[in-house]
Write a protein that holds these residues in place. Structure first.
Motif, short mmCIF file in Angstrom:
data_model
loop_
_atom_site.label_atom_id
_atom_site.label_comp_id
_atom_site.label_asym_id
_atom_site.label_seq_id
_atom_site.Cartn_x
_atom_site.Cartn_y
_atom_site.Cartn_z
N GLU A 191 -5.42 14.26 20.18
CA GLU A 191 -4.04 14.32 19.55
C GLU A 191 -2.61 14.28 19.82
OE1 GLU A 191 -1.82 12.09 16.66
OE2 GLU A 191 -4.35 11.28 17.27
N LEU A 204 -10.81 19.43 9.26
CA LEU A 204 -10.97 19.83 10.38
C LEU A 204 -10.59 21.82 10.02
CD1 LEU A 204 -10.37 19.69 13.79
CD2 LEU A 204 -8.20 20.01 13.62
N GLN A 205 -9.62 22.03 9.08
CA GLN A 205 -9.62 23.14 8.32
C GLN A 205 -11.39 23.44 8.46
OE1 GLN A 205 -7.94 26.01 8.83
NE2 GLN A 205 -9.12 27.12 7.92
N MET A 242 -2.62 20.12 12.68
CA MET A 242 -3.35 19.99 13.90
C MET A 242 -2.91 21.52 14.26
SD MET A 242 -5.58 17.52 14.21
CE MET A 242 -5.41 15.71 13.93
N LYS A 243 -4.26 22.11 14.21
CA LYS A 243 -4.44 23.60 15.18
C LYS A 243 -3.86 23.29 16.46
CE LYS A 243 -6.14 24.37 11.02
NZ LYS A 243 -5.31 25.27 10.21
N ALA A 250 -9.06 15.74 18.44
CA ALA A 250 -8.17 16.67 17.76
C ALA A 250 -7.08 16.87 18.52
CB ALA A 250 -8.21 17.38 17.08
N LYS A 262 -2.99 11.75 8.93
CA LYS A 262 -3.27 12.69 9.62
C LYS A 262 -3.65 14.25 9.53
CE LYS A 262 -1.26 10.94 14.16
NZ LYS A 262 -0.45 11.42 14.55
N GLU A 263 -2.83 14.56 7.94
CA GLU A 263 -2.55 15.58 7.30
C GLU A 263 -4.13 15.12 6.10
OE1 GLU A 263 -1.14 17.17 2.71
OE2 GLU A 263 -0.28 15.66 3.69
N ASP A 316 -6.78 16.91 9.03
CA ASP A 316 -6.60 18.53 8.97
C ASP A 316 -7.22 19.08 7.98
OD1 ASP A 316 -5.44 20.21 10.83
OD2 ASP A 316 -3.33 20.49 9.16
N GLN A 317 -7.07 18.63 6.89
CA GLN A 317 -7.93 19.38 5.82
C GLN A 317 -9.47 19.55 6.60
OE1 GLN A 317 -6.45 16.55 2.68
NE2 GLN A 317 -5.85 18.72 1.29
#
Length: 348
Positions: A346, A292-293, A1-2, A343, A285-286, A289-290
């Protein structure tokens, strides 16, 4: 996560891009009563609740005061979306009008809203267009989410039972048993999926709506295990079509089509909502995150979310989806805002 501060700052920019300018164009006009500003206010409510932004909640109260007269002009399924903020506004303000109006609209949905022969809400719209006997994935987010929130507010199981039924009938009619993902629409009269497009934003509406609806009605009725199982099949199917950049093509099984931001953001947000419900494990979650980026890379410094396809009915064929132009919209802003807010929660 960021980083949590980065997510908060970016969410604030996306939010202010929605509310700071009064515009008349269809995609970014908050001052109307339809599904586009409806997704906008639903997302602002999620942002305000998840990040504790009281200013955002106050904005929603002011927005409703300015626009509630418009709600009286038309009753169609696709314009139910703004009502989804009414239960929260009633709890916060105690103003009886929110409750009374919500009950009136909820009862209209139960007794008068057009339905298909299977009992699904027919996808009726404010535009001068008819989609007789058509079931669209969009309806779960645009209308059934409100019904579920009304059920929790009132404690009346009739709204909860209808919300669960709509979840089930939409999933049964739209879900592809081979891939787990959803088709955009179903024609009940012709018994087919029309263009049979696995449209990404349709899947986003449903993957996010399912856990949100279940969360609202779960204290009133036991949510059918079939809903959870179909949600998990959908979640896994969507993972299969995710691109290396974390995004999905506007029609997800057409890898040559353009990557679409709103649907991608909505899918990742739906995964996070499923994780919060305990329906999905942390292996998602991975993948979140991809996405989200990828979504963050499509947000301009002023908060504008780029790469969002315009309003999209069920198109006559799959290539026609690639011809839908991209431009900034409130639903693009909104789905990105929901993703950023979830996010942030989280890791917060």
């Amino acid at each position: 996560m960021k980083g949590i501060d980065e997510l908060k700052e970016l969410a604030e920019r996306v939010y202010h891009r929605m509310i700071d300018k009064t515009v008349n164009d269809w995609g970014m006009n908050m001052e109307s009563w339809d599904w586009v500003p409806g997704v906008g206010v639903i997302s602002i409510l999620a942002y305000g609740r998840l990040l504790g932004n009281q200013e955002a909640i106050e904005y929603l109260q002011q927005w409703t005061e300015r626009n509630k007269h418009l709600s009286e002009q038309v009753k169609v399924i696709n314009s139910m979306a703004p009502y989804a903020i009414f239960p929260d506004l009633y709890r916060l303000s105690g103003e009886r009008w929110y409750l009374d109006t919500g009950v009136t609209i909820g009862d209209w949905m139960l007794t008068e809203a057009p339905r298909t022969r299977e009992g699904a809400f027919e996808h009726t719209v404010t535009e001068n267009a008819k989609f007789s006997e058509q079931v669209w994935a969009d309806t779960l987010f645009m209308a059934v989410l409100f019904l579920a929130r009304l059920a929790k507010l009132t404690g009346d199981s009739k709204y909860a039972k209808e919300a669960e039924y709509q979840l089930l009938v939409h999933l049964r009619l739209l879900q592809d048993p081979l891939t787990g993902v959803l088709f955009h629409g179903w024609n009940c009269a012709e018994e087919n999926h029309m263009s049979s497009a696995r449209w990404t934003r349709a899947n986003a509406w449903v993957i996010l709506a399912c856990p949100w609806i279940a969360e609202e009605i779960g204290s009133l009725i036991p949510v059918a295990g079939e809903v959870v199982e179909r949600y998990r099949q959908l979640a896994a199917g969507l993972r299969h079509y995710q691109g290396k950049d974390g995004m999905w093509s506007t029609v997800m099984d057409q890898s040559g089509f353009y990557a679409e931001t709103s649907g991608s953001a909505g899918i990742a947000a739906g995964w996070l909502a499923g994780i919060r419900m305990g329906w999905l494990d942390d292996t998602y979650k991975e993948a979140v995150d991809q996405t989200l980026q990828g979504v963050m890379e499509r947000i301009e410094p002023d908060g504008t979310v780029q790469g969002v396809s315009g309003g999209t009915p069920v198109m006559p064929n799959i290539p026609a989806y690639e011809e839908i132009p991209c431009y900034p919209t409130l639903y693009g802003q909104g789905l990105a805002l929901i993703l950023l807010s979830l996010a942030h929660a989280e890791i917060g």
